[in-house]
Design an enzyme around this catalytic site. Structure first.
Site, mmCIF file in Angstrom:
data_model
loop_
_atom_site.group_PDB
_atom_site.id
_atom_site.type_symbol
_atom_site.label_atom_id
_atom_site.label_comp_id
_atom_site.label_asym_id
_atom_site.label_seq_id
_atom_site.Cartn_x
_atom_site.Cartn_y
_atom_site.Cartn_z
ATOM 1 N N HIS A 99 48.841 34.065 25.624
ATOM 2 C CA HIS A 99 48.541 35.321 26.321
ATOM 3 C C HIS A 99 49.564 36.352 25.855
ATOM 4 C CE1 HIS A 99 47.987 38.306 29.429
ATOM 5 N NE2 HIS A 99 46.913 37.658 29.863
ATOM 6 N N GLU A 123 46.052 41.209 32.602
ATOM 7 C CA GLU A 123 45.266 42.056 31.715
ATOM 8 C C GLU A 123 44.655 43.233 32.476
ATOM 9 O OE1 GLU A 123 43.331 39.225 29.386
ATOM 10 O OE2 GLU A 123 42.015 40.663 28.407
ATOM 11 N N HIS A 133 49.017 29.887 27.298
ATOM 12 C CA HIS A 133 48.316 30.276 28.514
ATOM 13 C C HIS A 133 47.099 29.420 28.852
ATOM 14 C CE1 HIS A 133 47.079 32.804 31.741
ATOM 15 N NE2 HIS A 133 45.970 33.197 31.151
ATOM 16 N N HIS A 134 46.324 29.030 27.856
ATOM 17 C CA HIS A 134 45.062 28.338 28.172
ATOM 18 C C HIS A 134 44.718 27.394 27.033
ATOM 19 C CE1 HIS A 134 41.192 28.228 30.432
ATOM 20 N NE2 HIS A 134 40.709 27.857 29.257
ATOM 21 N N ARG A 177 42.805 38.496 23.376
ATOM 22 C CA ARG A 177 44.170 38.014 23.557
ATOM 23 C C ARG A 177 44.796 37.497 22.269
ATOM 24 N NH1 ARG A 177 43.295 34.909 29.353
ATOM 25 N NH2 ARG A 177 43.284 36.835 30.563
ATOM 26 N N ARG A 232 39.624 32.302 24.659
ATOM 27 C CA ARG A 232 38.967 32.580 25.936
ATOM 28 C C ARG A 232 39.161 34.046 26.331
ATOM 29 N NH1 ARG A 232 40.492 33.233 30.954
ATOM 30 N NH2 ARG A 232 42.586 32.363 30.679
ATOM 31 N N ARG A 242 46.344 46.588 31.716
ATOM 32 C CA ARG A 242 45.782 47.297 30.557
ATOM 33 C C ARG A 242 44.363 47.775 30.862
ATOM 34 N NH1 ARG A 242 45.920 42.942 26.519
ATOM 35 N NH2 ARG A 242 46.802 41.716 28.213
#
Ligand code: ADP
Length: 450
Positions: free
Chosen positions: A242, A255, A382-383, A279, A422, A258
């Site tokens: 991220h 996010e 992050h993921h 991302r 993602r 932004r």
């Protein structure tokens, strides 16, 4: 003899709780097992919201969207690596998942956008607060109302099978006692492995030394549990970093900041990329800077619409100042460059066209109303997009792509939905869509006499 339940749910994040509620509502007896001392998993940290196209709440706001566009943008964001059958089910079921929550008092009727989406389709709580805490407290309220049994501090250490079909689970509680629970349906909703740095580095040596935004429990144990009974995996090397993580606290800066109109500037005070790109691309741009960090910069317009911003201020993550000039001084930045950046960007907002970096979304307000705010950020793990293989009905597939009877999986433990990257707002959608479906599938199996 050992206890018997119709459905055992492993993990108490959004996927697990949604599955448990759905299975209960279809008449099944349900046990939720959670290894951590608290409920909510990594879901509690989700910030942006829940993506869905063609929802009632979009219609109320006059937002025209289509499932086909949602599909196309998710596939593009995922670098065309998403499993088409899973993605179709995801997009198709998203509006009903929004309604499933609304029916249970969880209203996501404020709408914003995230990187890679061209339309406002990220549903979040009305007051603009982070989605995760609101979602988990709403799900827990529903769990309590139904008196669904949740065992905390208890880890599933094995799934038992006979002739290839699920027959039970083995648990270890916080007193180190081993218990067996008999069941014909297990729903694995154990989340991803971002907090297991050995596992991350095994698949992605380039991510050694990166901080993670995830809670401690995101260790990937559920993938191993399912591999032990034959499950296949997919996309294990697809790990998302991220772009906007405060490094001293590993705190993720949503996010939605932004999406609400913030920009990114480098240490010189200049913009360097389209802030609303996906991302992976924004992260790569930050890593490509000589200093390898950047500042997310916004003004009072953005703060008043985002509860999260107040939280960052309260946590001491934000540098604030009454003017851009004073902000530049505090950040050791060239004040003329920063003023020029803002003036130019504000012109793009007025024209609704970014001639420098091609930002087309969230050109919402000029950044001209003090106080002015900045948070220093860099990417963090992050993921994990990869995970176990399932079919669109959440049945876990073995390495020969055959369903393992009685094994279901939903949420971040699953691979394939998000492909190579993602999109923000798609994880919360994933857990509710596939969590409720897994609950339905497991309850149907129980009804069929198993
Ligand atoms: P998702 O977003 O897919 O719902 P989360 O990370 O929010 O995933 O939740 C997964 C939960 O599963 C976490 O709370 C984690 O502690 C729990 N968990 C992981 N492995 C096990 C296990 N072996 N036994 C019990 N709970 C587990």
């Amino acid at each position: 003899g050992p206890r018997h339940v119709d459905v055992v749910v492993i993990g108490s994040g959004g996927a697990g709780l949604a599955a448990a509620i759905q299975a209960h509502d279809e008449g099944a007896s349900v046990l939720v097992v959670e290894k951590m001392p608290t409920i909510g998993g990594n879901t509690v940290k989700a910030s942006a919201g829940m993506n869905a196209a063609e929802t009632r709440f979009q219609r109320v706001k006059g937002i025209h969207d289509s499932k086909a566009l949602f599909y196309a943008e998710t596939l593009k964001g995922g670098k065309n690596k998403n499993n088409p059958a899973l993605l179709h089910r995801f997009v198709e079921n998203a509006p009903q998942a929004i309604e499933w929550l609304a029916d249970r008092g969880i209203m996501l009727n404020d709408i914003t956008t995230t990187g890679g989406m061209s339309i406002d389709r990220t549903h979040r709580p009305r007051d603009g607060s982070a989605v995760g805490g609101y979602l988990i407290s709403g799900l827990v309220r529903n769990i309590n109302k139904r008196a669904i049994d949740v065992m905390l501090d208890t880890t599933v250490t094995g799934i038992l099978t006979e002739n290839g079909a699920v027959t039970g689970v083995r648990l270890v509680n916080d007193e180190n006692e081993t218990l067996t629970v008999m069941t014909h349906s297990v729903i694995v909703a154990t989340g991803g492995f971002s907090a297991n740095s050995d596992m991350v580095v095994k698949y992605r040596p380039d991510l050694a030394g990166f901080v993670t935004t995830n809670h401690k429990g995101a260790t990937g144990g559920g993938i191993k549990l399912l591999q032990d009974i034959g499950a296949g995996t997919v996309d294990m090397g697809e790990i998302q970093i991220h772009p906007t993580v405060e490094q001293s606290t590993s705190y993720l800066i949503s996010e939605s900041i932004r999406g609400g109109g913030a920009i990114l500037v480098n240490q010189q005070g200049a913009r360097f990329f389209n802030e609303m790109e996906t991302r992976d691309k924004v992260s790569a741009a930050i890593i490509g800077l000589a200093e390898k960090y950047a500042y997310i910069l916004f003004d009072e317009h953005v703060r008043v619409k985002n509860k999260a911003a107040d939280e960052y201020i309260a946590r001491g993550l934000v540098t604030s100042a009454s003017s851009p000039r004073e902000l530049a001084a505090q950040l050791g930045m060239d004040e003329h460059q920063l003023s020029a950046t803002l003036e130019r960007y504000n012109g793009f907002v007025a024209q609704q066209q970014d001639s420098d970096f091609g930002r087309t979304t969230a050109l919402r307000n000029p950044i001209n109303q003090g106080p002015f705010y900045a948070i220093r950020i860099a990417p963090g793990v992050h993921h994990t997009m990869g995970g176990v293989t399932i079919n669109p009905d959440t049945q876990v597939l073995n390495t020969d792509k055959q369903a393992i009877p009685g094994a279901y999986a939903a949420g971040e433990v699953v691979g394939g939905v998000h492909g190579g990257n993602r999109i923000g707002g798609n994880a919360v959608a994933d857990i509710i869509i596939f969590g409720t479906l897994a609950g339905h599938m497991a309850a149907s199996r129980a009804k069929s006499g198993l």
